[in-house]
Design a protein around this motif. Structure first.
Motif, PDB file in Angstrom:
ATOM      1  N   PRO A 121       0.823  -1.222   0.000  1.00 25.66           N
ATOM      2  CA  PRO A 121       0.000   0.000   0.000  1.00 25.66           C
ATOM      3  C   PRO A 121       0.852   1.265   0.000  1.00 25.66           C
ATOM      4  CG  PRO A 121      -0.907  -1.600   1.541  1.00 25.66           C
ATOM      5  CD  PRO A 121       0.403  -2.167   1.069  1.00 25.66           C
ATOM      6  N   GLU A 122       1.974   1.254   0.711  1.00 25.73           N
ATOM      7  CA  GLU A 122       2.791   2.465   0.821  1.00 25.73           C
ATOM      8  C   GLU A 122       3.396   2.827  -0.533  1.00 25.73           C
ATOM      9  OE1 GLU A 122       3.182  -0.333   2.712  1.00 25.73           O
ATOM     10  OE2 GLU A 122       1.914   0.494   4.315  1.00 25.73           O
ATOM     11  N   THR A 123       3.914   1.834  -1.225  1.00 22.39           N
ATOM     12  CA  THR A 123       4.552   2.141  -2.509  1.00 22.39           C
ATOM     13  C   THR A 123       3.518   2.492  -3.561  1.00 22.39           C
ATOM     14  OG1 THR A 123       4.684  -0.258  -2.806  1.00 22.39           O
ATOM     15  CG2 THR A 123       6.697   0.882  -2.147  1.00 22.39           C
TER      16      THR A 123
ATOM     17  N   GLY B 274      -0.716  11.804 -16.123  1.00 21.06           N
ATOM     18  CA  GLY B 274       0.274  10.735 -16.207  1.00 21.06           C
ATOM     19  C   GLY B 274      -0.327   9.354 -16.000  1.00 21.06           C
ATOM     20  N   ARG B 275       0.548   8.360 -15.994  1.00 23.50           N
ATOM     21  CA  ARG B 275       0.121   6.959 -15.917  1.00 23.50           C
ATOM     22  C   ARG B 275       0.830   6.243 -14.787  1.00 23.50           C
ATOM     23  NH1 ARG B 275      -2.388   5.476 -20.903  1.00 23.50           N
ATOM     24  NH2 ARG B 275      -2.088   3.303 -20.347  1.00 23.50           N
ATOM     25  N   VAL B 276       0.071   5.396 -14.092  1.00 22.95           N
ATOM     26  CA  VAL B 276       0.626   4.545 -13.041  1.00 22.95           C
ATOM     27  C   VAL B 276       0.418   3.100 -13.480  1.00 22.95           C
ATOM     28  CG1 VAL B 276       0.434   3.827 -10.641  1.00 22.95           C
ATOM     29  CG2 VAL B 276       0.104   6.241 -11.252  1.00 22.95           C
ATOM     30  N   ALA B 277       1.507   2.395 -13.720  1.00 22.21           N
ATOM     31  CA  ALA B 277       1.413   0.991 -14.139  1.00 22.21           C
ATOM     32  C   ALA B 277       1.787   0.124 -12.956  1.00 22.21           C
ATOM     33  CB  ALA B 277       2.345   0.732 -15.323  1.00 22.21           C
ATOM     34  N   ASN B 278       0.809  -0.598 -12.430  1.00 22.85           N
ATOM     35  CA  ASN B 278       1.095  -1.475 -11.298  1.00 22.85           C
ATOM     36  C   ASN B 278       1.612  -2.814 -11.800  1.00 22.85           C
ATOM     37  OD1 ASN B 278       0.672  -1.973  -8.271  1.00 22.85           O
ATOM     38  ND2 ASN B 278      -0.113  -3.824  -9.263  1.00 22.85           N
ATOM     39  N   VAL B 279       2.806  -3.177 -11.341  1.00 25.60           N
ATOM     40  CA  VAL B 279       3.373  -4.482 -11.649  1.00 25.60           C
ATOM     41  C   VAL B 279       3.434  -5.333 -10.379  1.00 25.60           C
ATOM     42  CG1 VAL B 279       5.342  -5.668 -12.691  1.00 25.60           C
ATOM     43  CG2 VAL B 279       4.798  -3.361 -13.418  1.00 25.60           C
ATOM     44  N   GLY B 280       3.477  -4.688  -9.227  1.00 24.72           N
ATOM     45  CA  GLY B 280       3.632  -5.387  -7.965  1.00 24.72           C
ATOM     46  C   GLY B 280       2.481  -6.341  -7.665  1.00 24.72           C
ATOM     47  N   VAL B 281       2.815  -7.427  -6.972  1.00 28.24           N
ATOM     48  CA  VAL B 281       1.813  -8.390  -6.509  1.00 28.24           C
ATOM     49  C   VAL B 281       1.382  -7.964  -5.117  1.00 28.24           C
ATOM     50  CG1 VAL B 281       1.437 -10.797  -5.857  1.00 28.24           C
ATOM     51  CG2 VAL B 281       2.820 -10.237  -7.877  1.00 28.24           C
ATOM     52  N   HIS B 282       0.109  -7.612  -4.972  1.00 33.25           N
ATOM     53  CA  HIS B 282      -0.384  -7.063  -3.710  1.00 33.25           C
ATOM     54  C   HIS B 282      -1.104  -8.115  -2.886  1.00 33.25           C
ATOM     55  CE1 HIS B 282       0.220  -2.665  -4.511  1.00 33.25           C
ATOM     56  NE2 HIS B 282       0.379  -3.141  -5.723  1.00 33.25           N
ATOM     57  N   GLY B 283      -0.931  -8.040  -1.575  1.00 38.22           N
ATOM     58  CA  GLY B 283      -1.631  -8.948  -0.671  1.00 38.22           C
ATOM     59  C   GLY B 283      -2.684  -8.244   0.159  1.00 38.22           C
ATOM     60  N   ARG B 284      -2.724  -6.912   0.053  1.00 32.60           N
ATOM     61  CA  ARG B 284      -3.680  -6.130   0.857  1.00 32.60           C
ATOM     62  C   ARG B 284      -4.315  -5.054  -0.007  1.00 32.60           C
ATOM     63  NH1 ARG B 284       0.085  -3.614   5.006  1.00 32.60           N
ATOM     64  NH2 ARG B 284       1.632  -4.193   3.438  1.00 32.60           N
ATOM     65  N   PRO B 285      -5.488  -4.553   0.390  1.00 37.13           N
ATOM     66  CA  PRO B 285      -6.100  -3.452  -0.367  1.00 37.13           C
ATOM     67  C   PRO B 285      -5.286  -2.172  -0.202  1.00 37.13           C
ATOM     68  CG  PRO B 285      -7.407  -3.972   1.584  1.00 37.13           C
ATOM     69  CD  PRO B 285      -6.321  -5.002   1.508  1.00 37.13           C
ATOM     70  N   ILE B 286      -5.453  -1.261  -1.137  1.00 42.75           N
ATOM     71  CA  ILE B 286      -4.810   0.044  -1.005  1.00 42.75           C
ATOM     72  C   ILE B 286      -5.897   1.114  -0.905  1.00 42.75           C
ATOM     73  CG2 ILE B 286      -2.730  -0.666  -2.274  1.00 42.75           C
ATOM     74  CD1 ILE B 286      -5.096   1.686  -3.955  1.00 42.75           C
TER      75      ILE B 286
ATOM     76  N   MET C 144     -18.380  -0.874  -6.762  1.00 46.63           N
ATOM     77  CA  MET C 144     -19.278  -1.581  -7.679  1.00 46.63           C
ATOM     78  C   MET C 144     -18.705  -1.553  -9.096  1.00 46.63           C
ATOM     79  SD  MET C 144     -23.163  -0.589  -8.837  1.00 46.63           S
ATOM     80  CE  MET C 144     -23.917  -0.589  -7.224  1.00 46.63           C
ATOM     81  N   ALA C 145     -18.182  -0.400  -9.473  1.00 46.88           N
ATOM     82  CA  ALA C 145     -17.622  -0.274 -10.817  1.00 46.88           C
ATOM     83  C   ALA C 145     -16.526  -1.309 -11.050  1.00 46.88           C
ATOM     84  CB  ALA C 145     -17.084   1.137 -11.040  1.00 46.88           C
ATOM     85  N   ILE C 146     -15.637  -1.441 -10.075  1.00 48.98           N
ATOM     86  CA  ILE C 146     -14.541  -2.413 -10.208  1.00 48.98           C
ATOM     87  C   ILE C 146     -15.098  -3.830 -10.332  1.00 48.98           C
ATOM     88  CG2 ILE C 146     -12.552  -3.432  -9.010  1.00 48.98           C
ATOM     89  CD1 ILE C 146     -11.887  -0.650  -9.932  1.00 48.98           C
ATOM     90  N   LYS C 147     -16.092  -4.139  -9.506  1.00 43.55           N
ATOM     91  CA  LYS C 147     -16.638  -5.508  -9.515  1.00 43.55           C
ATOM     92  C   LYS C 147     -17.339  -5.859 -10.811  1.00 43.55           C
ATOM     93  CE  LYS C 147     -17.444  -6.346  -4.637  1.00 43.55           C
ATOM     94  NZ  LYS C 147     -18.348  -5.705  -3.669  1.00 43.55           N
TER      95      LYS C 147
ATOM     96  N   PRO D 245     -11.803   9.029   0.256  1.00 44.42           N
ATOM     97  CA  PRO D 245     -10.975   8.016  -0.410  1.00 44.42           C
ATOM     98  C   PRO D 245     -11.769   6.749  -0.656  1.00 44.42           C
ATOM     99  CG  PRO D 245     -10.340   8.258   1.898  1.00 44.42           C
ATOM    100  CD  PRO D 245     -11.371   9.318   1.627  1.00 44.42           C
ATOM    101  N   ILE D 246     -11.314   5.961  -1.591  1.00 42.63           N
ATOM    102  CA  ILE D 246     -11.931   4.660  -1.843  1.00 42.63           C
ATOM    103  C   ILE D 246     -10.899   3.575  -1.544  1.00 42.63           C
ATOM    104  CG2 ILE D 246     -13.525   5.550  -3.589  1.00 42.63           C
ATOM    105  CD1 ILE D 246     -10.681   3.412  -4.750  1.00 42.63           C
ATOM    106  N   THR D 247     -11.405   2.382  -1.335  1.00 40.30           N
ATOM    107  CA  THR D 247     -10.549   1.217  -1.125  1.00 40.30           C
ATOM    108  C   THR D 247     -10.494   0.423  -2.420  1.00 40.30           C
ATOM    109  OG1 THR D 247     -11.140   1.131   1.195  1.00 40.30           O
ATOM    110  CG2 THR D 247     -10.269  -0.897   0.226  1.00 40.30           C
ATOM    111  N   LEU D 248      -9.289   0.177  -2.887  1.00 32.95           N
ATOM    112  CA  LEU D 248      -9.130  -0.598  -4.118  1.00 32.95           C
ATOM    113  C   LEU D 248      -8.494  -1.930  -3.733  1.00 32.95           C
ATOM    114  CD1 LEU D 248      -9.224  -0.713  -7.245  1.00 32.95           C
ATOM    115  CD2 LEU D 248      -7.006   0.445  -7.258  1.00 32.95           C
ATOM    116  N   HIS D 249      -9.210  -3.004  -4.018  1.00 34.41           N
ATOM    117  CA  HIS D 249      -8.732  -4.325  -3.594  1.00 34.41           C
ATOM    118  C   HIS D 249      -7.703  -4.865  -4.579  1.00 34.41           C
ATOM    119  CE1 HIS D 249     -11.181  -4.804  -0.015  1.00 34.41           C
ATOM    120  NE2 HIS D 249     -12.113  -4.140  -0.672  1.00 34.41           N
ATOM    121  N   LEU D 250      -6.519  -4.262  -4.515  1.00 31.54           N
ATOM    122  CA  LEU D 250      -5.452  -4.695  -5.423  1.00 31.54           C
ATOM    123  C   LEU D 250      -5.042  -6.142  -5.178  1.00 31.54           C
ATOM    124  CD1 LEU D 250      -2.937  -1.778  -6.041  1.00 31.54           C
ATOM    125  CD2 LEU D 250      -4.577  -2.814  -7.604  1.00 31.54           C
TER     126      LEU D 250
END
Lengths: 347, 347, 347, 347
Positions: free
Chosen positions: B247-249, B261-273, C252-255, C272-277
């Protein structure tokens, strides 16, 4: 001031003329510190560009120092070191809104050295200066910036961008004159697997190798088609950039392109070409034409500033401004002189 | 044959198991000559990937020699040297038709070392081999090709392509582990003006510099925001690639990105952000997520073959296949070992 | 002149104020013939937009007649009927050059009714009028043009274009307020197979059906996920446009989005919203945020002029300018009034 | 079974031939319930397509019922109602991976009625059936689906998609034969402001109006250039689709296009064309050629199923299969018959 004046086909002279003055709210006057000669200037001197009338000061590329700005010019100020590009853009028409400055229908387009007095002079009036002059970052030399006035944006925009070069592509550039070399440099920014340069002059092919071609073909001696096929499993090139401007080279471009590939025409043509649509209609080709917009100058300036693009490599000869006659001779005889771009500096 | 078998959280062993056999018309069996360990394998060993059941052979990256092909596998033959990628693609579903092999709904996706026995073995059964095995050109070494099985396509596709890097861009890559380093290499293919690498470990930042970052920030010591602002006239980065998975990164990635701009997530996440849409809703951001497709392998192979992409630079350690235990230890302790990618070779 | 003035949270009045005057070379003064109220005006009145200080004239959408132009305003002249959009664009900064007027860093952006006096008045000073006022073609009514000042470009640009709607797509629009309805109209321009509108209020769903939704879901009564799955072989929608601005609707949009799909956020969020990455990282999603640029106005004007886009359908109520108090009441109570967009005309 | 057999230029007959059989693992045999005639069939009968040898069964468009599938054909089963498209795709080559089925280098491309026996028969062997047969949804009729075998994908892909039609564009379609009409329908999916149809035959222009053209020009009587200029402030069309295939109409296409516009060639050409690059080199044109890929069939099926695309409108005449001779006569004489597409049904 002194300026290079066109006096009709075959005739030009360095002579004393009145200094330019601001005549429109969007004008600036720039003291030229470096200018160059373009292949188009040679065409004008041959009488091929009837829009250019006798009495016109030649040249459409410059770097210099802002001397004066009119009321509507914000963003540059007297004393700023600026790049004056080949294209002047009104900034307000439909084409300018889309970044297509070369197609400006608000009074801009290619003006300098054509419909307006040009840059081969001690001072130049810059029309639409609010949108057509770029401050040069400290880390960029005059000479590097000068290469961004026309030749590098042309190779990058009309060649590499129109050709939509992608990493891994096989790219062919036909013609290794200044614009072809710029196209090679522009294409390299997208990491093709191979850049094949085709020309008939060995010194130009040597320049192509220096500037990024990893394969060169002298088509007086070799058949480019067999080289391209051997690099592409027989399919043809992904992208072919035509940077000569003759019917023969355009037809070569079509032949060298794979089904689904792209042909980006950069060459200035004086005659029609024959397109064999009876063969090409089902081949999914994309053919583009174009005049430079110079809209890529901000990105190219960043690349020069950070050292990713060595714009100065295009400069082969340097002259003082008074040596303009010799500079024209050298530039007009590349086979003898090895000239690519020549720089004329104010002192 | 010998294989590395998962026996539940914390437990793995190199043991003798039956050789794999062709069981479907689209299978091939490949004799593995080189394989590697992925961060995901460590997650599996920690019990974080419940889909992987005890008894499963680990590993999803390999190069090897084709031993046998089933009736429906054309294009590769016994004796061919091939790259076996992390993703198996049915080739016929809606997603495969669009090149989104990672999202295959025809039975493919990430199978090896997860739902099928994997590549850390002397032989591996390759499902959907008609579409999921690539012949390796003569000029490409096993080690180079192995880097194209997962890590380089991930950095290139999910980082550089999703981030839509353009010449002149300022690109930030957060995290200099193997995938972050691959993203740096992938981004460089598009000639950004700057690639800024952010990490907390100096050896990783040194690796980032070797692989293409021209600016590095240790965020234990410096504020990345001020570095990025100083490079971008205060605007923020054009593209930020998140290659950590916390979440921090991820929040750092959002903060470092300029409007538009663009944010490309490559990381494997285990928690919501937490996404601060109350700030970000008007900022024209594009945020992408993604699993590798490995559809870029043909282009990357061409780049390796012609020397434009030095894939072998990602390899920090080499082991024999019997040394798998030591290889896992080295790979799991990059702070001590300086490991990036480790290669396990058959002999 | 008369104008609607903000006097702090909860307080507004129609009162006599001085006429605006040209104070910058790029200004125009426009006599307002029609204006409207935006949901943002209600937020300002609730005190949610601290940038708006007491004393400010409200409103950021207008059509009118040019009264005066300053020296640097070309392209419009006194007497011209013009559309005044929500966004003022300097036309010269990096963002304006790319058409991202909403992100203008040259002094523009959302100015009217926020940092500058707005359009709910008999006259309005239009900043950057050289680039922020559009002549209205003869065949387009004031009321139609007024819908292009903000609401329709917002739905089209931030919803349909950011969502990259393609022919045959299944598109979901969450929220059937004015902007959601505009997104439905915008999405329809690309011929999706289905447009699913989701809202909790039946009158709004009825409006959604009138404006282009072929499927409507009242999510108080039905589960949108089952509807969307039944339309998409269980995959989820190709594009989801969030036009509410709450954490619940964003989740809902994400789901509702399929792997590889796009979520275009149009809603104005306050939290803020929670994004379940941990679920979404491998799903190839593209999430966009954005403020309107109004750069699509020329294309939308052409579509209205030729009858392809019935912009007037968004207008539910019409008032004289003196009835502003009643207009605010009606607009603020859509559940009772059925209001979509209200028009206030000069006489 | 009965089939229409080509016996050399000018000669065809409906005759008894052996039933087709599965001969490759990727084959299916389909019982044809409806087929149609393409302009290309007329070219074959004129002897213009030397690849087609005497003895070949004609036809490359069909709907039918699956009779038998070979071992490698998944996704369709005996009894399924399917669409058999003009293009067969191996699904595994570089071009198929990119969706460019028409350029397949794995053995596919345009095969039926050319190198393989075709669809004007009671049964047809479908090569590469795993990737070249589409199950037809319940709500789509045979006749509608049949229009998706070639003509509608050609107009949509090679015309509208290659032409990159955008909302608000002015689009010109030269030629209102079946493919030109399909291009009109395809272009309409992107909401252009105007679609201008150009033809010399009034009945065809009437058909163009029925199918989506809002402006028609009979170029025997009017100058298309003045019509197009009057619609575009003198600039020219954004997109021109050439759907005739002659040098004259291709040159017209170039002339009608604005600077920065696109020319999408759909016409089948038998002669070279002259391209006036001496005029066009600076005009930022994009010219595309192409063969249909039929990769858009899934999206088009969704549009037909939901009623957004009325594919059946292309059908002008219906015949029983035994009436093939009459069907050919009607189709070959559109000036007299008003034929667009003719359908031949099995009973």
């Amino acid at each position: 001031m002194k300026a290079v004046v066109f006096h009709g086909p075959g005739s030009r002279s360095l002579e004393e003329v009145p200094d330019p003055e601001v005549t429109d709210e969007r004008d600036a006057v720039v003291r030229v510190t470096a200018t160059t000669i373009c292949g188009t200037d040679l065409h004008i001197l041959q009488g091929d560009v009837p829009a250019v009338r006798p009495g016109r000061i030649l040249g459409h590329e410059a770097v210099g120092v802002v001397d004066e700005v009119a009321s509507d010019v914000h963003g540059i100020s007297p004393g700023d070191r600026v790049l004056v590009p080949a294209i002047s853009a009104c900034g307000r028409c439909r084409y300018c809104h889309a970044g297509h400055y070369g197609q400006c229908i608000g009074g801009g387009g290619w003006l300098l050295g054509r419909c307006y007095d040009g840059t081969q002079a001690e001072y130049v009036r810059v029309p639409f200066a609010h949108n057509s002059a770029y401050r040069i970052p400290g880390g960029v030399t005059d000479e590097q910036a000068l290469m961004l006035a026309d030749v590098l944006p042309t190779g990058y925009e009309v060649g590499a961008l129109n050709g939509h070069v992608q990493p891994g592509d096989v790219v062919v550039v036909i013609g290794s004159g200044p614009v072809g070399l710029a196209a090679i440099m522009g294409a390299r920014l997208f990491s093709p697997s191979h850049v094949v340069a085709i020309d008939k002059a060995e010194p130009r092919l040597a320049a192509a190798r220096r500037l990024g071609a990893d394969v060169t073909v002298n088509d007086l001696q070799e058949d480019p088609l067999s080289t391209v096929r051997s690099l592409t499993d027989g399919l043809g090139a992904d992208v072919v950039i035509e940077a000569v401007g003759s019917p023969e080279t355009f037809e070569m471009a079509i032949k060298l392109t794979r089904a689904g590939g792209r042909v980006a025409n950069v060459g200035v043509h004086g005659r029609p070409i024959t397109l064999h649509l009876e063969d090409q209609w089902p081949r999914d080709l994309t053919i583009t034409t174009g005049l430079v917009d110079t809209c890529s100058i901000p990105a190219l300036l960043r690349l020069v500033e950070c050292g990713q693009l060595d714009a100065g490599k295009l400069v082969s000869h340097r002259f003082g401004f008074d040596e303009f006659e010799r500079a024209y001779q050298v530039f007009a005889s590349p086979a003898d002189s090895g000239a690519v771009k020549v720089v004329l500096s104010a002192d």
